[in-house]
Write a protein that holds these residues in place. Structure first.
Motif, short mmCIF file in Angstrom:
data_model
loop_
_atom_site.label_atom_id
_atom_site.label_comp_id
_atom_site.label_asym_id
_atom_site.label_seq_id
_atom_site.Cartn_x
_atom_site.Cartn_y
_atom_site.Cartn_z
N SER A 183 57.63 108.45 3.72
CA SER A 183 57.42 108.82 5.12
C SER A 183 57.52 107.60 6.02
N PHE A 184 56.96 106.49 5.58
CA PHE A 184 57.04 105.23 6.33
C PHE A 184 58.50 104.85 6.54
N GLY A 206 63.96 104.81 13.88
CA GLY A 206 63.80 103.85 14.96
C GLY A 206 62.38 103.43 15.26
N MET A 207 61.41 103.89 14.46
CA MET A 207 60.02 103.51 14.68
C MET A 207 59.73 102.19 13.98
N CYS A 256 57.49 112.00 27.37
CA CYS A 256 56.75 110.97 26.65
C CYS A 256 57.50 109.64 26.65
N ASN A 257 56.76 108.54 26.72
CA ASN A 257 57.36 107.22 26.58
C ASN A 257 56.81 106.46 25.38
N LEU A 258 55.99 107.14 24.57
CA LEU A 258 55.47 106.54 23.35
C LEU A 258 55.35 107.62 22.29
N ILE A 259 55.89 107.35 21.10
CA ILE A 259 55.80 108.27 19.98
C ILE A 259 55.13 107.53 18.83
N VAL A 260 54.13 108.16 18.22
CA VAL A 260 53.28 107.51 17.23
C VAL A 260 53.25 108.35 15.95
N THR A 304 57.34 104.09 18.53
CA THR A 304 58.55 103.72 19.26
C THR A 304 58.35 104.10 20.71
N GLY A 305 58.88 103.29 21.59
CA GLY A 305 58.93 103.62 23.00
C GLY A 305 60.29 104.22 23.28
N CYS A 306 60.38 105.17 24.18
CA CYS A 306 61.67 105.79 24.43
C CYS A 306 61.76 106.21 25.88
N LYS A 307 62.96 106.12 26.39
CA LYS A 307 63.24 106.52 27.77
C LYS A 307 64.23 107.67 27.74
N LYS A 308 64.10 108.58 28.69
CA LYS A 308 64.87 109.82 28.66
C LYS A 308 66.38 109.57 28.73
#
Length: 283
Positions: free
Chosen positions: A255-256, A263-264, A242-246, A121-125
């Motif tokens: 888990s998936f 939100g991933m 961070c702007n990307l969470i993996v 997921t990409g995320c902005k503060k």
């Protein structure tokens, strides 16, 4: 970054994130006095081969980052493991998948044994996402970023949550405690009514955060503990810039689905190749 459009550059970051945390993890274990786990890391072109003498599990004896450019190294890679009486697992992402590589693996006696999913997921503060609304009061659960004195709790949950014998708790504690305080690493324990019931870890490199591990004790599953652990690590990653969470998980596993709920979304599935040759035939 729009979460619903996966770019090649983002997919490359997903693959790189998994390689980076594993390289740092193995390097830290190797740096323990006397290298008691017998760690070796060797590069073959852009591929990296991980080996542990004392930890025979696949995640510590695997090849990442291999593609068609590394085909010429394939015999050398396999010899690296077989000279150590170990069959490797070879991981291939869709970014590097080529028919010639798959044919070469088959000729060397390997077969595709599984898929594994990478989510992101990409995320902005300042986004109005659920990350900003995280709370730790669900079902009397509290998520704590642990200190170096709390790794016994972490190791106990790690063993019992993954099916490892509790006799290995000290090894788990030692191999993870060395990462505490190392740049980028964060460890968490979930407590339910003050009892340790969940554990998780994350690694931050630049603007990318990897959710490297998580588990819950069987008796406490289906209570939202994993969702809280995911959301806590996401929140901390956003606060770190961070702007990307993996994250990685078996396709359609619990888990998936937990990552999806947080939100991933699916980035890709990578294939794992295993050897047909039994270890008894190697020496």
């Amino acid at each position: 970054m729009k979460d619903d459009v996966l770019k090649v550059s983002t997919a490359q970051r997903l693959e790189r994130s998994e390689m980076e945390y594993m390289i740092d993890r193995m390097r830290a274990i190797e740096e323990r006095s006397g290298n008691p786990m017998g760690i070796e890391t060797q590069y073959f072109g852009e591929a990296v081969a991980f080996y542990s003498r004392e930890m025979p599990w696949p995640q510590f004896n695997t090849v990442k980052g291999i593609g068609s450019a590394e085909e010429s190294y394939l015999s050398e890679i396999i010899s690296f493991y077989r000279s150590r009486n170990r069959n490797p697992h070879i991981e291939v992402t869709p970014l590097r998948a080529e028919p010639t590589l798959f044919r070469s693996l088959a000729r060397q006696g390997f077969f595709q044994s599984s898929f594994h999913a990478t989510l992101y997921t990409g995320c902005k503060k300042k986004s109005a996402s659920p990350l900003e609304k995280w709370t730790n009061d669900k079902e009397n659960a509290e998520i704590i970023e642990i200190n170096s004195n709390q790794f016994d709790d972490y190791a106990m949950v790690h063993c019992l949550g993954t099916g490892l014998p509790i006799s290995g708790k000290q090894h788990i504690a030692d191999n993870n405690r060395i990462l505490h305080g190392r740049k980028g690493w964060k460890y968490y324990v979930a407590y339910y009514n003050n009892e340790p019931v969940g554990a998780a870890a994350a690694y931050i490199q630049g603007s990318t955060a990897s959710l490297t591990f998580a588990t819950t004790l069987p008796a406490y599953r289906n209570r939202g503990i994993q969702t809280l652990l995911i959301e806590r690590r996401m929140r901390d990653a956003v606060q770190e810039g961070c702007n990307l969470i993996v994250g990685q998980a078996a396709y359609l596993s619990s888990s998936f689905r937990n990552m999806q709920r947080a939100g991933m979304q699916l980035g890709y599935t990578r294939s794992t190749w295993s050897s047909l040759m039994p270890l008894s035939g190697l020496m």
